[in-house]
Every structure is written in C-alpha cells, then in structure tokens.
Scaffold this active site. Structure first.
Site, short mmCIF file in Angstrom:
data_model
loop_
_atom_site.label_atom_id
_atom_site.label_comp_id
_atom_site.label_asym_id
_atom_site.label_seq_id
_atom_site.Cartn_x
_atom_site.Cartn_y
_atom_site.Cartn_z
CB THR B 143 -0.90 -0.01 1.26
OG1 THR B 143 -1.59 -1.26 1.28
CG2 THR B 143 -1.88 1.14 1.23
CD GLU B 144 -1.21 5.17 -0.16
OE1 GLU B 144 -0.74 5.64 -1.22
OE2 GLU B 144 -2.42 5.21 0.13
CG LEU B 145 5.69 2.08 -4.59
CD1 LEU B 145 4.78 1.18 -5.40
CD2 LEU B 145 6.30 3.13 -5.53
#
Lengths: 483, 402
Positions: B143-145
């Site tokens: 998530t969100e890199l």
C-alpha cells in the site's frame, strides 16, 4: 554583450512629457539611424553617455520600430532619474501618516463588553499605537477604559467653549426616556453633527446604526470621508422583524457612507442584498482577539460544555439545550453551562426543566472578565449555536484559549476558522454528536484546540487595524485625486 | 532501456456520516450508493477511456507492455458500478501485454499490524487475481508503495520475485533508480524502483501551466526517457492520472495514446512489464530500515500516521483487531478490515507537509480532518461494541476522564 547593456526600448508606457532615461543604453541611441543624437528641447545630459563597446544590431523591422519609439521618447529627454511610475490611483500614505480619526461609537469597555465595545477599544488602542489621534463620540457617560491618545466626548460631558447640549441624556443613562426615544436620537444626531474642535479630522468612522445620521452629517460638514462599520444588522438582531426606525438608519448609513466595512462576508452580502450597498463600496474586515492566557491549575469537577452569549432568540441557546439533552444521559459527568443574560432567560429555564436536564444545566447570568477566563480554562467544549451571528467574537476568544469550538455554519467566524466543527444551526443531532465526539475523544479535543488557537491568533487587532487604516488611506487618496 | 509502466487502480469504501448519536443504530458505516456513484463518475471520465486507449495501443504496438495492480475494494466497486471496466481489464490481461501485481486486498496498512493480518490480506488478494483473471502475481507492491527491510523479508517468505518501491535518494544513497537491485535484507527479492521525477512529470506536473516544460508532448517526454542513463525507468502512476487527476481536456488521454508510438521511434526504448524487467541483472543492494512510501516530500508514512489524530485512530483500529479475531464472526472481520484501508487515515491529515496539504485536500472526502477522525472513531466505536456483544463482554473502557 549582456542584456543589461542592450537598450531597453520599450518604455513606451512612460507618460509623454515626463523625464526619462534609457537605462544603461544611452550610447546606443547614436548608433540608430534616424535617431537624433541629441534630444530635442530638453536640457543637455548631466552625465555624458558612454557608448558600449559593441553596438547591438537588431533585425531591420524592429530597428525601424525602435527608431520611431526613440524619436517619440526623445522629445523631451533629460538624463535625470525618472520618477517612479505611479499607479493610476496611488495610495496616498502621506495622508495617513498621522491622522485624527473621529470614531462615532456606542458602548465602550469596561461597562459594555459586547463585540462592538471590544472592537472599539482594540481599534482605539491600535490606532493610537500607530501614532494616530482618536476622538471617540459616545452617548454614554463612561467610565471609559483609558487609552492614551483617545479623547472621549459625550453629550453631558465637559465641552470647553461650547454651549451645553440640549440632549436628553437620561434616555441613554439607562433610565428610560422621559421624552420620546425619537427625540433623543434626533438630539444625538444634532449633537454629533455640531461637534467643534474637529477641524483637523481626517475621517469620520461610524460604528453601527446609532451614529449613522449624525456621523455622516458631521463628515459632510467637515468635508472629510466617512466610513461605517456594521457589526450586525437589525434584520439579524430581530430575527427578520426589523424595527423600522433602526432599519432606516442602517440603510441610510450604508447608502451614504463612502465605504462600509462588514465584519464578515456573510454580513457584507446582506448589506448588498438588503440595503442596496454598492459592492465596490463594501469591505470585509474581520474581528480579532488578543491572546488570552489560559489559566493553569483550574480543575473542573465536571466536564464543562460552555455556551456564552446574550440570551436572545438569535443566539440559538435552545438548540444548545436540546443537544445537551441528547448528550447528557451518556455523559453524567458533563455540565452544560450557559453564561450570559437576556430576555430569553425564563423561557430557556423552562426548556431545560422540560427537557429533564435541569440537573446538568447551569445558567450563570452575566459573567465578569475574570470569571470568563476561569470558564474558558475549565471548558472542554465551546458551542456557538447562533441562528444568526454576524461575527461571533466569543467563539474566537474560546479558540484563542485553546478550547475546541463547535459553531453554526452561518456565523462570520466560520469564515476565518478551519479548525472547528461547523454545523447547520438547526441540526440538533449534529450539535449533539459533535459535543459527544469532543467529550469522548481526547486526541480530537487536543488537536482541535491547538489548531483553533492558531486560527484565532493568526491575525490580531494590529492586522485588522492596518486593514482599517488601509480603508482610510484609500478614501484620503480618492479625496485628493477625484476622478 | 526498458520502460516499466505500472498503473495502480484503487477506490476505497468511503464511510458515510456516522454520528456519535448513531452508535448502536445499526446504520451501515459505508455509504454504498455514494461510493458507487463516485465510481461511475470516474469510470466515465477515466477508467473506460483510458483502458480503451491502452487496449488500442496493445493492438497497434506489439511491443507495448505494461503492468497493473487493482485492489479488492476497487474490484468490488467495479463489479457493482461498472462491470465493463473489469471486462476491459480482463481483455488486457488475456492479451498477454499486461502483468498483474500483488498487494493487500483492502489497500490497507496491514503491514503495521501483528501477523497474520498482512499474510491473510495478501493471500486474499492473490486469490482474487486467481479467481478473476487466472493469474498469479510474481511481483508485490505494498500500500502506497511502502517498502522496508521487513517487507522485503515478507515478500521473500511469500515467494515473490520482486517488490516495487519509490526510487528515493534517502533510501538509494546515491545509486540510480534506473537499475534493478536486490533487497539487502532478502537477496532473492529484486527491487524495481519508481523514477519519481519522470513519473511525477506526468502524474503531477502534466497539466500545470506554470511548469516551464508545459505543455508536455509525448515526443518530448520520450526524448527525456531515452536520454536517461540506466537499464530501466520505472513509471509508476495512479491509474486515475489519465482522465481524473488530469481531466481529458488537458490532453492527458491523447498523451497516453501517443506514448507507445513515440517510444517506438526511439530505438533505445523497449516496453517491459514488471516481470519482464526481472531479466535484468541486479547492480547492487538497497536497504530500508525505516518504511519508505511514495507520498509527500518526506516519503515516509507521515501522510497516514503523521499526527495524533491518525496515530490514535490507527491504534484504536489495531486494538480492535485483538477483539475481532477471537470473535470469529466473518462479517465483523470484513468490516474491520475495511476500516484498515489507508485512505481513512489519509483524510485525517492536518498539515505540516507544506504544499502537500493541497494534495491531501484534493483526495479527501471530508470537509476537515476532524470530521474524518470523528466519523471514523464513531464507526470504530460502534464496531467495537458490536464485537464485544458477540464476545458477550461489556465495554471495558471508561469514558475519557479529563
């Protein structure tokens, strides 16, 4: 060859007939075909131009245009420094350097501490601090909080070298009129208009409806601009049933003052819609607060949900009580405090009893300044449920004290505050939910309290006064440079 | 030079206004209709036109390859609001031009929760990809890199070949993002890095008229790509870049269409999926003791857990996990997991990252972070009470005493 050496050939906007220079490019002129080497009728150059080492060679078309421009520019060329280009309507700050401002007011602390009184005091403090002189005309006899540089004048007060006023002071001394109120107001108008000793005044600044007729007459007699600040309208105060005499005086002021200042956008729109104010003559300058230290060591036995204001219908205290009734059962340790006095008091007591929360509601009546500080220091939540609130300085004060605030969306303060909960004034469930949320989530309370303080103190009275002086300056300029 | 274009598809289940007074009312936390209406709008402006252009590009340019990831919450909403969007994605996957990337089903911050939450959410996502597209992802994105040494070890344990991460100087320590690296903590896991400058040229700056490179045309952009040094360029973008963040009238969709053709004219450039890029040899190792994300100037988790509101909300959600699991009610577990979606915490962002505040406001579905927090906490409190009821226990917490 750098840009700096290249001729700046486009000062075509320079008004004809003014002195001009061509920057560092003086020598180039002689290189251009068709350009007179020495300008026409102007005086000879004070410093002989030094030609740059390499002349620039613009393309032929541009060269011809430049030559023509130069021709035009050279008509009365001198080598002195040009005057700075001034905007079309320059602000004449010289006019504002040291002004004598006549404030036509109403209440003034310490005895009256509503929004208008506080505003007047803070304006006086900041104006005098900036070096201006203030004469404050008021119907009340004081006492007044002393501010160096402010002279208070009132109808029965000492007026050296002037005839005593034929003004029935009793009306405004608190005792109700012996004569009619209309008579009293006319007396006030006449008194304001005829004040002497104001020959050096720069501007007459009126606050609210009471001084409009007299104040504008005074400004006209003195030949100075008039400014009117509206803190609330009669429509607001009467919940849409305005008294005609007051409404008329408000409209008269708004239509006749050179500039009207409203304390919020919401109020400004009303002035335009209801009184036909010209938008170009309306300005918005918000109220502010002084950073009040939050008292330490105040330990409240209960969690206090505070509502502070005059007990009038427009303040929406009934909404507050209804919301309290929704919250109270889940929070037996919460105390709902209503501080202030007013005509709605008996009805609100009845309502609290009727709602079954009499044991969790306290009516404090009028609170003094020290009491107010203690209340703010102990409050967990501050609620401003007003149906109409042109500004709502009490909410801003609560924010400055770090108390999280729930306010109605229609309040003026909602325009400057982002770290608050804004609620529709009729939405009891939402007020109740917001109160409960702030009581139950300490992190929310803390973060919103801090953010609210930043909101409230971002611009203080000093900034607001500078904005007000900006309005004076604008008018002074307009007076000196009539269109 | 391989061009690794990777697009991320996600929509959160936004919460309905759930007042404190609604506690115990049985009202749903999620406003399903509102979410679907939002989805339909974005499908119209972005998903359909952009997917159509991508499909056309794969048909016209045999060498055009890229990668997609899609969250479980996205798929759920697409199924209900615009199933044709999923059909288009399926068509792309079947074309063989597209690789799918694994992640958490709920776009959650599960990697900050005690195990086995993360494993279960990633497994659920993998199952979804398998069921719907018949694919297994070899590459994982968080998530969100988000990336860290711990996450690399997690990827290794899950037999993933690679992870995606932000090509952030703070983590690379002078190395170029345009190469394949190994995770220092788990050397079998390769790292593909986002070239944030070139990605943000499209993602953020494309429609900015104050940008000195405005307007950005595909030819110019491809020139920049082709003149960059290295083995690959990671262009990792939100899918909504094309038609939603930048509306169609900015020319972004035409830019997307023109990109494959423009790249085809540059001999040095070659499109690659994240899986194709694994053929490249790693040139070094990268370590991230602290989690690095792709958001904001600091590239940390500050956008989700930077302030007290966010941290307290997340802690409350985390704590509820210790009750929800023993309760053994699949419905409650599902609702709790939806509360872990990172977007909820993003909405509670107050300020402090400067210019990023504008970005946050753009993505928020609330008027203020306080609204977001109060609403979230109300829903979570309600969920906790329901969970306690299942466990047949009374509310353990006393109301806040201060």
């Amino acid at each position: 060859m750098t840009d700096r050496e290249s001729p700046s050939l486009t000062p075509a906007k320079r008004p004809a007939g003014t002195a001009a220079t061509l920057g560092g490019s003086d020598g180039d002129r002689s290189e251009k075909p068709g350009t007179p080497a020495v300008p026409g009728p102007g005086p000879p150059p004070k410093t002989p131009p030094t030609p740059p080492e390499k002349p620039i060679a613009p393309p032929a078309a541009r060269q011809a245009r430049k030559a023509a421009e130069l021709e035009e520019l050279s008509k009365d060329l001198t080598w002195s420094r040009p005057p700075r280009r001034t905007p079309a309507a320059p602000l004449d700050f010289a006019a504002t350097r040291r002004m004598h401002i006549v404030l036509v007011g109403w209440e003034f602390p310490p005895h009256h501490s509503g929004g208008l009184g506080v505003h007047s005091l803070e304006l006086c403090r900041e104006l005098t601090r900036m070096g201006h002189r203030v004469t404050f005309l008021t119907p009340f006899t004081g006492p007044f909080t002393e501010v160096p540089g402010v002279e208070f004048r009132y109808p029965t007060g000492p007026e050296p070298g002037e005839p005593a006023a034929s003004y029935p002071d009793t009306y405004f001394a608190g005792e109700l009129a012996r004569g009619s109120s209309a008579e009293a107001i006319q007396g006030w108008d006449a008194w304001v208009e005829s004040r002497g000793g104001l020959a050096d005044a720069s501007v007459v600044h009126i606050h609210d409806w009471f001084g409009t007729v007299g104040g504008i007459a005074l400004a006209r007699r003195l030949g100075v601009p008039s400014v009117l600040t509206i803190h609330s309208t009669e429509y607001d105060r009467s919940l849409g049933h305005p008294g005609e005499a007051i409404r008329w005086r408000e409209e008269y002021g708004v239509r006749n003052a050179d500039i009207t200042i409203a304390v919020s956008q919401h109020l400004a729109r009303q002035l335009i819609d209801r009184y036909g104010a010209l938008p170009a003559r309306v300005r918005v300058i918000y109220n502010a607060v002084r950073p009040t230290p939050r008292l330490e060591g105040v330990e409240a036995a209960h969690r206090i949900v505070l509502c502070l204001g005059r007990l009038t219908a427009v303040k929406g205290i009934d909404t507050f009580l209804r919301a309290a009734a929704r919250v109270a059962p889940a929070f037996p340790d919460a105390l709902f405090v209503v501080a202030g006095q007013g005509p709605e008091y008996p009805r609100l007591i009845d309502l609290a009893v009727h709602l079954g929360i009499a044991d969790q509601v306290v009516f404090l009546g009028h609170v003094t300044e020290p009491e107010r500080l203690v209340l703010l220091a102990s409050a967990s939540v501050f609620v401003l449920p007003s149906v109409v609130e042109p500004f709502g300085i009490a909410a801003l004060e609560a924010m400055a004290a770090g108390v999280p605030v729930i306010l109605s969306k229609t309040s003026g303060v909602a325009e400057v505050a982002t770290n608050v909960f804004a609620v529709d004034f009729w939405d009891v469930e939402e007020f109740a939910s917001r109160i409960a949320e702030l009581l139950v989530y300490p992190v929310l309370r803390g973060t919103m309290g801090e953010g609210g303080r930043d909101d409230a103190l971002r611009e203080g009275w000093a900034e607001r006064t500078v904005q007000t002086v900006g309005v004076y300056a604008e008018l002074a300029t307009r007076a000196r440079h009539p269109r | 030079m391989k061009l690794v274009l990777y697009l991320h598809l996600h929509q959160p289940w936004r919460l309905a206004r759930f007042r404190y007074m609604d506690l115990g009312s049985g009202r749903p936390y999620v406003d399903r209709e509102r979410n679907l209406a939002i989805f339909r709008g974005i499908a119209e402006r972005c998903y359909r036109p952009a997917l159509d252009r991508l499909i056309a590009a794969t048909e016209q340019h045999p060498g055009f390859r890229f990668s997609l990831s899609l969250t479980g919450t996205f798929v759920e909403q697409a199924e209900a609001a615009a199933p044709d969007v999923l059909d288009r994605i399926g068509r792309l996957v079947r074309s063989g031009h597209v690789a799918l990337v694994g992640e958490t089903y709920y776009h959650s911050l599960a990697f900050l929760l005690p195990p086995p939450e993360l494993t279960e959410e990633v497994a659920r996502h993998a199952q979804m990809l398998e069921d719907r597209f018949g694919r297994t992802a070899k590459v994982l994105r968080m998530t969100e890199l988000a990336f860290s040494d711990d996450l690399a070890r997690f990827a290794e344990s899950g037999k993933y070949s690679a992870m995606l991460a932000e090509g952030w100087e703070g983590m690379l320590g002078g190395q170029s993002p345009n190469h394949v690296y190994c995770a220092a903590s788990a050397p079998t896991v390769r790292l593909l890095l986002r070239n944030y400058r070139l990605s943000d040229d499209v993602g953020f700056r494309f429609s900015s008229k104050t940008w000195n490179e405005y307007p950005l045309l595909a030819e110019k952009y491809v020139r920049w790509l082709s003149s960059s040094p290295g083995d690959l360029i990671g262009l990792f973008l939100d899918f909504e870049t094309f038609g939603e963040h930048h509306h169609a009238d900015t020319g972004i969709l035409d830019f997307l269409s023109a990109l494959p053709a423009a790249a085809a004219r540059e001999r040095r450039l070659e499109w690659a999926t994240v899986e194709d890029a694994l053929d490249l040899d790693p040139v070094g190792t990268v370590s991230a003791p602290v989690t690095v994300s792709w958001a904001d100037e600091k590239r940390d988790l500050g956008a989700w857990l930077g302030n007290d509101l966010q941290r307290s909300a997340f802690e409350a959600a985390k704590k509820l996990g210790t009750l929800v699991r023993p309760a053994g009610d699949p419905g409650l577990l599902e609702e709790w997991r939806r509360m872990l979606t990172s977007d909820h915490f993003y909405y509670m962002y107050v300020s402090g990252h400067g210019a990023d505040a504008d970005v946050h406001r753009y993505f928020s579905s609330y008027g203020s972070p306080y609204d977001a927090y109060a609403n979230y906490m109300n829903a979570l409190t309600d969920l906790r009470r329901r969970t306690l009821a299942v466990l047949d226990r009374a509310e353990p917490e006393t109301p806040d005493p201060s």
